[in-house]
Motif scaffolding. Structure first.
Motif, mmCIF file in Angstrom:
data_model
loop_
_atom_site.group_PDB
_atom_site.id
_atom_site.type_symbol
_atom_site.label_atom_id
_atom_site.label_comp_id
_atom_site.label_asym_id
_atom_site.label_seq_id
_atom_site.Cartn_x
_atom_site.Cartn_y
_atom_site.Cartn_z
ATOM 1 N N TRP A 108 0.840 -1.201 0.000
ATOM 2 C CA TRP A 108 0.000 0.000 0.000
ATOM 3 C C TRP A 108 0.875 1.251 0.000
ATOM 4 N N ASP A 111 2.440 1.767 -3.364
ATOM 5 C CA ASP A 111 1.424 2.217 -4.311
ATOM 6 C C ASP A 111 1.095 3.687 -4.085
ATOM 7 N N ARG A 112 0.884 4.054 -2.833
ATOM 8 C CA ARG A 112 0.570 5.455 -2.506
ATOM 9 C C ARG A 112 1.737 6.369 -2.877
ATOM 10 N N TYR A 114 3.968 5.853 -5.155
ATOM 11 C CA TYR A 114 3.987 5.903 -6.622
ATOM 12 C C TYR A 114 2.969 6.933 -7.130
ATOM 13 N N ARG A 115 1.752 6.874 -6.579
ATOM 14 C CA ARG A 115 0.706 7.827 -6.990
ATOM 15 C C ARG A 115 1.068 9.262 -6.612
ATOM 16 N N ASP A 116 1.908 9.424 -5.576
ATOM 17 C CA ASP A 116 2.381 10.754 -5.174
ATOM 18 C C ASP A 116 3.593 11.214 -5.982
ATOM 19 N N GLY A 117 4.053 10.380 -6.909
ATOM 20 C CA GLY A 117 5.184 10.754 -7.758
ATOM 21 C C GLY A 117 6.550 10.376 -7.216
ATOM 22 N N THR A 168 8.951 2.185 -6.112
ATOM 23 C CA THR A 168 7.506 2.246 -5.918
ATOM 24 C C THR A 168 6.817 1.719 -7.173
ATOM 25 N N PRO A 170 2.459 0.623 -8.777
ATOM 26 C CA PRO A 170 1.077 0.273 -8.466
ATOM 27 C C PRO A 170 0.974 -1.174 -7.980
ATOM 28 N N ASP A 172 -1.877 -4.203 -5.953
ATOM 29 C CA ASP A 172 -3.209 -4.581 -5.476
ATOM 30 C C ASP A 172 -3.041 -5.067 -4.033
ATOM 31 N N ASP A 177 -9.091 1.566 0.836
ATOM 32 C CA ASP A 177 -8.256 2.735 1.148
ATOM 33 C C ASP A 177 -9.150 3.955 1.355
ATOM 34 N N GLU A 180 -7.755 9.060 1.255
ATOM 35 C CA GLU A 180 -7.619 10.205 0.336
ATOM 36 C C GLU A 180 -8.789 11.149 0.444
#
Length: 180
Positions: A108, A111-112, A114-117, A168, A170, A172, A177, A180
């Protein structure tokens, strides 16, 4: 199971959670987390929005801190110039041990991040806790170096200087979650 942000009212619960983990670690023969963690430090991470809890119904099953800020003195200027997120205080309740919650929480966090860059998910582990270090290696982390000089955040000598990182990406992780 769902993952939620910790709230200021959770400080006592999370400190007790850490004390439970410290007692378990002591039974395993490690001195990890035997010094009390200051409540005001924990409250600051909660207020910063970087402390999270895994809930199994109304029960706290695990906790993690995921921060864009590194503990001072651990990472080089070059490493700090790379987009990263830092894992701290990953703890799983003994009632939920053996369910791979720690691995899923690391997924997790990756993944988070990664989504934050962020490119890297980084952590520092207890320098003398070799089983914990092996666990992180099995979770896909690469050991960067071990530092023994310096002062710990909660006073005394640095004891958590085994540094590791993994890329980092994505994943599963299977949590609902709600962060956000």
């Amino acid at each position: 199971m769902r993952i939620i942000p910790a709230q200021p009212g959770d400080v006592a619960k999370l400190l007790a959670f850490r004390e439970e983990a410290a007692a378990w670690l002591a039974r395993l023969g490690t001195d990890q987390w035997q010094r009390p963690y200051p409540a005001d430090f924990l409250l600051a991470t909660i207020k910063a929005g970087t402390a999270f809890m895994v809930m199994d119904g109304e029960t706290t099953a695990a906790t993690i801190t995921l921060s864009p800020e590194a503990e001072p003195g651990l990472w080089t200027e070059q490493e700090l110039s790379e987009p990263s997120r830092f894992v701290n205080k990953l703890t799983v309740a003994r009632t939920h041990a053996g369910q791979d919650l720690g691995g899923r929480l690391l997924d997790w966090a990756g993944d988070r991040a990664y989504r934050d860059g962020a490119k890297w998910l980084r952590l520092d582990a207890w320098t003398t806790n070799e089983p914990l270090q092996r666990y992180y290696l099995r979770q896909g982390f690469d050991h960067v170096r071990t530092l023994r000089e310096g002062v710990a955040v909660n006073g005394g000598p640095r004891v958590s200087g085994w540094l590791a990182q993994r890329l980092t990406g994505p994943t599963d992780h299977g949590f609902e979650d709600l962060t956000e």
